[in-house]
Scaffold this motif. Structure first.
Motif, mmCIF file in Angstrom:
data_model
loop_
_atom_site.group_PDB
_atom_site.id
_atom_site.type_symbol
_atom_site.label_atom_id
_atom_site.label_comp_id
_atom_site.label_asym_id
_atom_site.label_seq_id
_atom_site.Cartn_x
_atom_site.Cartn_y
_atom_site.Cartn_z
ATOM 1 N N ILE A 1 -21.496 -48.136 5.037
ATOM 2 C CA ILE A 1 -22.283 -47.655 6.164
ATOM 3 C C ILE A 1 -23.710 -47.366 5.720
ATOM 4 O O ILE A 1 -24.662 -47.571 6.464
ATOM 5 N N MET B 1 -26.035 -50.068 6.157
ATOM 6 C CA MET B 1 -26.613 -50.120 7.497
ATOM 7 C C MET B 1 -27.797 -49.160 7.604
ATOM 8 O O MET B 1 -28.797 -49.460 8.245
ATOM 9 N N ILE C 1 -29.289 -48.028 16.318
ATOM 10 C CA ILE C 1 -28.193 -48.289 15.383
ATOM 11 C C ILE C 1 -27.953 -47.071 14.497
ATOM 12 O O ILE C 1 -26.820 -46.639 14.298
ATOM 13 N N VAL D 1 -24.470 -44.847 14.175
ATOM 14 C CA VAL D 1 -23.751 -44.668 12.916
ATOM 15 C C VAL D 1 -23.626 -43.190 12.565
ATOM 16 O O VAL D 1 -22.573 -42.717 12.136
ATOM 17 N N ILE E 1 -14.339 -48.336 10.320
ATOM 18 C CA ILE E 1 -15.672 -48.332 10.933
ATOM 19 C C ILE E 1 -16.697 -48.940 9.982
ATOM 20 O O ILE E 1 -17.554 -49.730 10.389
ATOM 21 N N SER F 1 -18.832 -52.449 10.481
ATOM 22 C CA SER F 1 -20.300 -52.475 10.450
ATOM 23 C C SER F 1 -20.819 -53.606 9.577
ATOM 24 O O SER F 1 -21.878 -54.178 9.839
ATOM 25 N N ARG F 2 -20.063 -53.961 8.530
ATOM 26 C CA ARG F 2 -20.476 -55.083 7.670
ATOM 27 C C ARG F 2 -20.404 -56.407 8.413
ATOM 28 O O ARG F 2 -21.056 -57.378 8.029
ATOM 29 N N LEU G 1 -20.679 -52.482 15.574
ATOM 30 C CA LEU G 1 -20.894 -51.037 15.480
ATOM 31 C C LEU G 1 -19.905 -50.315 16.389
ATOM 32 O O LEU G 1 -19.894 -50.527 17.602
ATOM 33 N N LYS H 1 -18.700 -46.675 17.778
ATOM 34 C CA LYS H 1 -19.332 -45.372 17.922
ATOM 35 C C LYS H 1 -18.436 -44.199 17.532
ATOM 36 O O LYS H 1 -18.878 -43.055 17.550
#
Length: 665
Positions: A127, A130, A228, A232, A307, A311-312, A316, A318
């Motif tokens: 994460i 990100m 974004i 996250v 999660i 994300s990778r 996304l 929430k």
């Protein structure tokens, strides 16, 4: 590995070396030879305190600190009480000593803590990758020199420059420059995108090759990267029902088992006259086994890993509650335009009259539509330009090397007397010929015999000097991955796919048939879509007895009410509207409908891992708790039931982060 983890690992290694050295000395009988009996027991007590304190001094400190703060019943407290009790059995020197078990419990508990810390850090790193998308500065030109300013200082319509290797600080439109843009951090897409003047770019992407001048379209706080980061950061606050249950379970379970352990240690000797050392040991063993750390660590870690893994892939989520709901999805409902289709008109079909080439048909229509601002007219002109440049891959005319039979003279000289007929089409004189481009009503009004077609889309009939030249069909083009997305959803176990659209029924039916969608509802207004989703929600709940969920996928501002109403709202993030992204529970940054099946697969895999850990941990614990109560389980078995189960559960939870198989698809 972080410095803190390295220090803990060093302490564990040192403590283990000392621990096994003491075991060797004790097993060799050296303590008994040196101190006799019961002096060897007290010597063993003092020696095992060394690795115990080296490994667990911070656990003991945390237990006392939490005790004074009113938060006593945590795993640190349970471990401290259990290990203190094991060492306290030295007061019964006639029994078998248990200092080794006490030191081992603390040692292996710290091994479990190290595994937990490493696993959480690994998930956070996925994460954190990100989070690294946040740009640190923006380049602006002041007095002929580049100056770095905070992106917050720029406003819409301000111009900024992005050099090769820099992150794009704000969403905007390219004014000058050509480059390749790396969008992997946001979309999960490994292939760079080409960027030219007029193209939109989003913040957080990396400019790879050329210098770009960009005009900002949003302030930084409303930019893609800000949205974004906010998603996250807030994801951890929205816990799944399973996660909340485990938290509540631990709060009730822990004081109960502490009470049972205390009763097990005290009541039988008082009432039945049993041996105090034997029953205290049973209570301590019961206490060690009862620690719920395997559950309270592995379940949140599984969701966190799911999660992070999503994300990778540019997906996304929430919160873990949405990941859990997504895992139960039985029905997926799509908006058509911009979700399954590109949302742009394009020529999809050509049909020429005898003796007329495709090149002539398109060139004539494009010339007549040259001065129209209608999207359909623009589609014809773009297609004509592509044919003229040899870019069209299909069609016999281009394959044979033919080119549109157009004059090179300026269009203003070639086209005159252009007249748009409302609801029918365009009339114009092109190169001296009277050209008609429009629907059947236009042809009938001029007495032109034509061959009607029922093709899905907008149909343009073309005629010149009263002679019918052919038909051009224009439609919203289907995304290349849309058909595979529907097939993958069915393969993933989704029972029903539905398409809702405001488009014409024939167009909607054609798209649904080509994609393999189960059900379609067309010619809907935004409020009609909400009503249809209400019906589908009721049907899904009825058919699955309340267990199945409905997901809606959309991208437009008119989709926001439906995204909010559905069990799970999924928005196309890269090109989707701000309202849709705000209302959605899951955002697909790559605008790829095939990512929906990946998201569902990640969610279901995560839920399988969660339940594997719950069943495994509770099963082992309850079995050993029963054995401990009857005096069958010893302290070593208790160590496995607590620390061993926790380590196995943590390693299993870490599998939720692995998404390599999805990246290859």
């Amino acid at each position: 590995m972080s410095p803190k983890q390295k220090r803990l690992l060093t302490r564990i290694i040192v403590a283990l070396v000392i621990f096994f050295a003491i075991i060797i000395v004790e097993e060799a009988g050296l303590l008994h030879a040196a101190f006799g009996s019961p002096g060897d027991v007290y010597a063993e007590f003092a020696l095992f305190l060394i690795p115990y304190l080296i490994a667990g001094y911070d656990v003991i400190a945390s237990a006392f600190r939490n005790l004074f703060r009113g938060h006593a019943l945590d795993e640190d407290f349970l471990m401290t009480v259990a290990t203190f009790g094991a060492f306290a059995l030295v007061l019964f020197p006639h029994t078998e000593p248990h200092m080794a078990e006490g030191a081992a419990v603390m040692l292996f508990f710290q091994v479990g803590e190290l595994f937990q810390s490493y696993a959480v850090d690994k998930s956070r790193k996925s994460i954190a990758d990100m989070m690294d998308i946040a740009p640190e500065f923006a380049n602006v030109m002041e007095e002929g020199k580049l100056k770095q300013v905070d992106p917050f200082e720029l406003a819409p319509d301000d111009e900024f420059i992005v050099m090769p290797g820099e992150r794009i600080p704000l969403d905007g439109i390219i004014l000058t420059g050509d480059s390749q843009i790396d969008t992997a951090a946001l979309t999960g897409e490994s292939v760079p995108r080409t960027a030219r003047p007029g193209d939109e770019v989003i913040s957080g992407c990396v400019n790879l090759t050329g210098k770009l001048t960009v005009r900002a379209t949003k302030p930084f706080e409303d930019s893609t990267v800000s949205r974004i980061l906010e998603l996250v950061e807030n994801a951890a606050e929205k816990k799944a029902r399973t996660e909340n249950f485990i938290t509540r379970f631990a709060r009730v379970y822990t004081p109960i088992v502490v009470g049972v352990a205390a009763a097990l240690a005290i009541v039988p000797p008082l009432l039945l006259g049993g041996d105090w050392a034997d029953w205290v040991l049973r209570g301590l063993t019961f206490l060690v086994v009862s620690c719920p750390c395997a559950l309270v660590i592995s379940v949140p870690l599984s969701f966190f890993g799911g999660i992070g893994g999503a994300s990778r892939l540019g997906i996304l989520v929430k919160g873990s509650n949405y990941l859990e709901a997504l895992g139960s999805t039985e029905t997926v409902v799509f908006d058509k335009t911009g979700t399954l289709t590109d949302g742009t008109f394009a020529v999809t079909e050509l049909a020429c009259a005898p003796g007329v080439t495709e090149a002539e048909l398109v060139a004539t229509a494009a010339a007549a539509e040259a001065f129209s601002t209608h999207p359909i007219a623009q589609s014809v002109r773009v297609y004509g330009d592509a044919m003229a440049n040899g870019e069209r891959s299909g069609g016999d005319a281009m394959a044979n090397g033919q080119r549109p039979a157009t004059n090179v003279a300026p269009l203003a000289e070639r086209v005159r007397d252009v007249r748009e007929v409302s609801g029918q089409g365009v009339e114009a004189v092109v190169d001296g010929r009277g050209v008609l481009v429009g629907n059947g009503k236009l042809m009938a009004a001029h007495g032109v015999p034509f061959q009607a077609t029922d093709a899905a889309g907008t149909v343009l009939y073309v005629a010149a000097d009263g002679a019918f030249l052919g038909t051009i069909v224009i439609a919203d083009t289907i995304k290349p991955t849309a058909a595979r997305a529907i097939a993958d959803l069915h393969a993933a176990g989704v029972k029903k796919t539905v398409m809702l659209t405001g488009d014409r029924t024939d167009v909607a039916a054609s798209v649904a048939a080509r994609l393999g969608i189960d059900e379609v509802h067309a010619e809907l207004l935004p409020q009609d879509k909400v009503a249809e989703v209400e019906k589908l929600l009721a049907a899904t709940e009825r058919d699955t007895r309340g267990k199945g969920k409905l997901a809606f996928v959309g991208d437009g501002i008119n989709d926001a009410p439906v995204l909010t109403r559905a069990d799970i709202g999924i928005a196309m993030g890269a090109m989707g509207s701000d309202a849709a992204i705000e209302a959605a529970d899951i955002v697909l940054m790559n605008d790829n409908p095939d990512d929906i099946a990946k998201a569902i697969d990640v969610a279901r895999r995560t839920m399988r891992i969660v339940w594997q850990n719950i069943i495994f941990a509770l099963g082992i614990k309850f079995a050993v708790l029963v054995l401990a109560a009857f005096g069958i389980a010893n302290m070593w078995m208790a160590v496995f039931a607590d620390v061993g189960v926790a380590v196995i559960a943590i390693l299993n939870a870490m599998r939720a982060m692995n998404v390599k198989r999805y990246e290859k698809r």
